[in-house]
Design a protein around this motif. Structure first.
Motif, mmCIF file in Angstrom:
data_model
loop_
_atom_site.group_PDB
_atom_site.id
_atom_site.type_symbol
_atom_site.label_atom_id
_atom_site.label_comp_id
_atom_site.label_asym_id
_atom_site.label_seq_id
_atom_site.Cartn_x
_atom_site.Cartn_y
_atom_site.Cartn_z
ATOM 1 N N THR A 192 0.840 -1.202 0.000
ATOM 2 C CA THR A 192 0.000 0.000 0.000
ATOM 3 C C THR A 192 0.874 1.251 0.000
ATOM 4 O O THR A 192 0.574 2.231 -0.683
ATOM 5 N N SER A 209 -10.480 2.631 2.362
ATOM 6 C CA SER A 209 -10.165 1.531 3.275
ATOM 7 C C SER A 209 -9.485 0.421 2.487
ATOM 8 O O SER A 209 -9.826 0.167 1.332
ATOM 9 N N VAL A 210 -8.537 -0.258 3.123
ATOM 10 C CA VAL A 210 -7.829 -1.369 2.459
ATOM 11 C C VAL A 210 -7.218 -2.319 3.477
ATOM 12 O O VAL A 210 -6.867 -1.907 4.576
ATOM 13 N N GLY A 211 -7.072 -3.576 3.101
ATOM 14 C CA GLY A 211 -6.276 -4.517 3.879
ATOM 15 C C GLY A 211 -7.046 -5.706 4.389
ATOM 16 O O GLY A 211 -6.489 -6.785 4.542
ATOM 17 N N PRO A 266 -11.501 -7.142 4.920
ATOM 18 C CA PRO A 266 -12.899 -6.754 4.750
ATOM 19 C C PRO A 266 -13.243 -5.733 5.841
ATOM 20 O O PRO A 266 -12.802 -5.875 6.974
ATOM 21 N N THR A 273 -11.411 -0.622 -0.986
ATOM 22 C CA THR A 273 -10.598 -1.019 -2.133
ATOM 23 C C THR A 273 -9.995 -2.397 -1.918
ATOM 24 O O THR A 273 -9.218 -2.598 -0.994
ATOM 25 N N GLN A 315 -4.171 -6.735 -3.637
ATOM 26 C CA GLN A 315 -3.169 -7.529 -2.930
ATOM 27 C C GLN A 315 -1.768 -7.074 -3.337
ATOM 28 O O GLN A 315 -1.612 -6.421 -4.372
ATOM 29 N N THR A 316 -0.781 -7.503 -2.556
ATOM 30 C CA THR A 316 0.609 -7.263 -2.951
ATOM 31 C C THR A 316 0.792 -7.735 -4.399
ATOM 32 O O THR A 316 1.433 -7.073 -5.217
ATOM 33 N N ASP A 347 -9.100 -15.544 -1.785
ATOM 34 C CA ASP A 347 -10.147 -14.938 -0.959
ATOM 35 C C ASP A 347 -11.502 -15.546 -1.293
ATOM 36 O O ASP A 347 -11.806 -15.805 -2.457
ATOM 37 N N LEU A 363 -16.196 -9.216 -0.171
ATOM 38 C CA LEU A 363 -15.080 -10.070 0.202
ATOM 39 C C LEU A 363 -15.361 -10.713 1.549
ATOM 40 O O LEU A 363 -15.828 -10.046 2.477
ATOM 41 N N LYS A 403 -3.558 -7.282 10.098
ATOM 42 C CA LYS A 403 -4.531 -8.350 9.831
ATOM 43 C C LYS A 403 -4.607 -9.286 11.037
ATOM 44 O O LYS A 403 -3.583 -9.654 11.604
#
Ligand code: WT7
Length: 658
Positions: A315, A389-391, A393, A416, A419-420, A504, A516, A617
């Motif tokens: 990110t 928002s990310v990372g 759900p 949003t 993934q890496t 996922d 998700l 996480k």
């Protein structure tokens, strides 16, 4: 997951239309979806023209050897030139690129013209250290401007960087240096964390005693904390202020092939050694630049963007460094934690710099929720106009809280998903287009193709759940796993023929929008039904007394797995035994009512903290160990291992009765 597709339990009916004023001026409108649908490759070829190419590409996608993609393969460009120099050439040299805010309160604003000089000096310094195009450089730094400068300097000379998050141990650093065969390490004496200097250099010294790190010739050390006891290896270690400061501030960028490696970033996954995710130049920059422009509606002349991630995560790569800077944005870079020296620090920063776009993670939003509404209420947050928002759900309740208490009840929230491995945002609402639904990432961006399939690779109908897959290549896709093409094929491309398997769980709602549901490894099997941990967690968080929840499936003789929930309560109050038992019953009943009796947790345990990775996480694997009375597995990626002791101490020896 078993053959039973993922149950679709959560009903979330709230809807929020885009603000009319934002929609009227939006960078991207609904028409982009049409255009991309009609000609996906033409759409991406047009987005590539956002960049300044030394040699314009004539090819868009070469997919002749799937899944090894080449994007814009005959084009040449320099990433640092695109992120820095071209803005200066366009007369924007005086625009602030970075507002740096150190944790102790020291600040520094860096314009694009200054950034150009800093990056040029650092590029010259790396060249003096013998770094050549293609050599890997490991970067192990706190969130300070030198981290951004180092990344851009590497990009400028074509040396792929490999960032290692500053919170990782010497072991983690050593593994990453070995795997990438790095030649130089850039680090600092230390950084500030929770009000105290925290050393970094000793971990580098230790890592470099390990076999397989011998090719590291130089360690470039930034003085950040001024700690006095920095161990020094003569001939190898060199201070940034000695080497970089004396360099010329002019450097001519060289153009590299679009498929030249830009960086490697290691992602741990659940098992095995970390995977070195490889990203390349032209496609990556195209997608991060476009998505930053589209998803955040960035207006570079007036916006102040703030992504709170660490540069050590993807990110930070994509939405602190390459996306925003390629777009000529002004942004905030903050070194520290959200609660140092007080729990309003982030909101104070928003007020101070007039932040207009904030991009953060659900874990931070839930922490702010737990700390109380009164804290953000003390600050002027009226500059904010888009929230991201990310990372993980985001639970609908946390989403609504974010919009309400940070966004004044009017600011759109974009959830949003990416993934890496995907490099850039893939699934997200657009703030001026999409009617948003709390908890859903909703729709693939223009030019992106995603769907949900069942075990047999058939697309599930609207209203059903299964696995998220990406069905067409995209410009910022990972090109391989560093040194391990076979693992790249096995991990992502073998589960479903010709499709990228993201790992996922997801469902499509009645409108076909995507929700998700967490990592497939975390999905629970209860009496023949696959149930998502995310949905049960969201149901718990929708109870006014719950700030955060983590749910796992523990082996159970009757039901295969039984749902076991760990909850953090809002506010600080410690409950007595009786109150606690009553609350547990109330929460079980609440989930039963929200999702149905099948999803009712068998056990609910109030806890003070949850085990998290350093990127925030929840580590459900460890909670599963606890719930099944096993000794804990690998805890090395945990932020704070005492958390697990606390949780284990709370747990009765044998599972309680229903
Ligand atoms: C995994 C990727 C992408 C940058 C940060 C994480 C989860 C990420 C969302 C979202 C639901 C999400 C997924 C994904 N994830 N964003 N908006 N909604 N889940 O990068 O460490 O590579 O993790 O994070 O499980 O696969 P990462």
């Amino acid at each position: 997951m078993s053959n039973e597709s993922l149950a679709n339990l959560l009903k979330e009916e709230r809807r929020f239309a885009p603000p009319a004023a934002l929609a009227a001026q939006a960078n991207v409108t609904a028409e982009a979806y049409e255009r991309a649908r009609a000609d996906r490759l033409g759409f991406w070829a047009a987005q590539a023209r956002r960049l300044t190419w030394h040699t314009e590409p004539t090819e868009t996608l070469d997919w002749s050897n799937p899944p090894f993609a080449k994007w814009f393969a005959d084009g040449k460009l320099n990433v640092a030139y695109n992120c820095v120099d071209r803005h200066v050439e366009n007369g924007l040299g005086d625009r602030v690129a970075l507002h740096f805010e150190g944790e102790p309160g020291d600040t520094r604003s860096i314009t694009y013209a200054e950034l150009q000089r800093e990056v040029s000096k650092a590029a010259n310094a790396l060249t003096e250290l013998g770094v050549q195009a293609g050599d890997r450089v490991a970067i192990y730094l706190p969130m300070i401007p030198e981290a951004v400068v180092s990344m851009l300097a590497c990009a400028r000379i074509g040396a792929p960087h490999s960032l290692v998050f500053g919170g990782f141990s010497a072991d983690a650093l050593a593994t990453r240096i070995q795997d990438a065969d790095a030649r130089v390490v850039i680090t600092a004496d230390g950084g500030y964390r929770r009000g105290k200097p925290s050393a970094l250099k000793p971990a580098v010294d230790e890592a470099l005693t390990r076999p397989g790190t011998e090719n590291v010739r130089s360690v470039l050390v930034v003085r950040r904390t001024g700690q006095e006891d920095v161990a020094w290896t003569e001939g190898r270690d060199v201070w940034w202020h000695d080497l970089v400061e004396r360099q010329s501030d002019r450097h001519t960028p060289e153009a590299f092939d679009a498929e030249h490696p830009l960086f490697i970033l290691y992602t741990s996954g659940t098992t095995g050694k970390p995977k070195g995710i490889l990203h390349t130049t032209g496609g990556y920059l195209t997608q991060v630049s476009y998505t930053h422009h589209a998803v955040f509606d960035l207006k570079p002349e007036s916006d102040v963007f703030w992504c709170t991630a660490d540069v050590g995560w993807v990110t930070g790569h994509s939405y602190i460094v390459y996306g925003p800077l390629s777009n000529g944005a002004t942004e905030v870079l903050y070194e520290g934690t959200p609660d140092t020296p007080h729990r309003g620090r982030w909101w104070e920063i928003v007020q101070k710099y007039g932040v207009t776009i904030l991009y953060t993670a659900p874990t931070a939003i839930r922490a702010a929720m737990k700390w109380g509404d009164d804290i953000p209420a003390k600050f002027d947050l009226s500059s904010l106009r888009v929230l991201g928002s990310v990372g993980e759900p985001i639970n609908p309740e946390a989403w609504v809280w974010y919009r309400e208490h940070i966004g004044a009840g009017t600011t759109p929230v974009v959830d949003t998903w990416w993934q890496t491995e995907t490099g850039g945002i893939m699934i997200s609402p657009l703030p001026g287009v999409t009617e948003t639904k709390p908890g859903s990432a909703q729709v693939p961006l223009p030019g992106i193709a995603a769907t949900v399939v069942d075990d047999d690779a058939n697309e599930v109908p609207d209203g059903a759940g299964g696995y998220l897959v990406l069905t067409e290549p995209w410009p910022s896709m990972l090109r391989t796993i560093w040194n391990d093409d076979q693992r790249f094929l096995d991990t992502y491309w073998s589960r479903f023929e010709g499709r990228y398997f993201a790992g996922d769980g997801a469902k499509k709602d009645e409108d076909g929008d995507i929700w998700l549901l967490g990592r497939v490894d975390d999905v629970m099997l209860v009496s023949g039904h696959n149930i998502s941990t995310t949905e049960v967690e969201s149901a718990l968080v929708s109870h006014p007394k719950v700030a955060e929840a983590a749910v796992v499936g523990a082996t159970d003789p009757q039901t295969t797995q039984a749902i076991c929930a760990f909850v953090i309560l809002r506010g600080e109050a410690e409950l007595g035994e009786e109150e606690s038992a009553a609350l547990v019953e109330e929460l079980r009943a609440h989930v039963g009512k929200q999702l149905g009796p099948i999803a009712k947790p068998k056990r609910v345990l109030p806890v003070a903290e949850l085990p998290k990775t350093r990127s925030g996480k929840i580590m459900r694997r460890l909670l599963r160990d606890v719930a099944e009375n096993r000794t804990l597995g690998d805890v090395t990626t945990l932020t704070d291992s005492s958390v697990m002791e606390l949780i284990q101490a709370k747990l009765p020896a044998a599972p309680g009765e229903d």
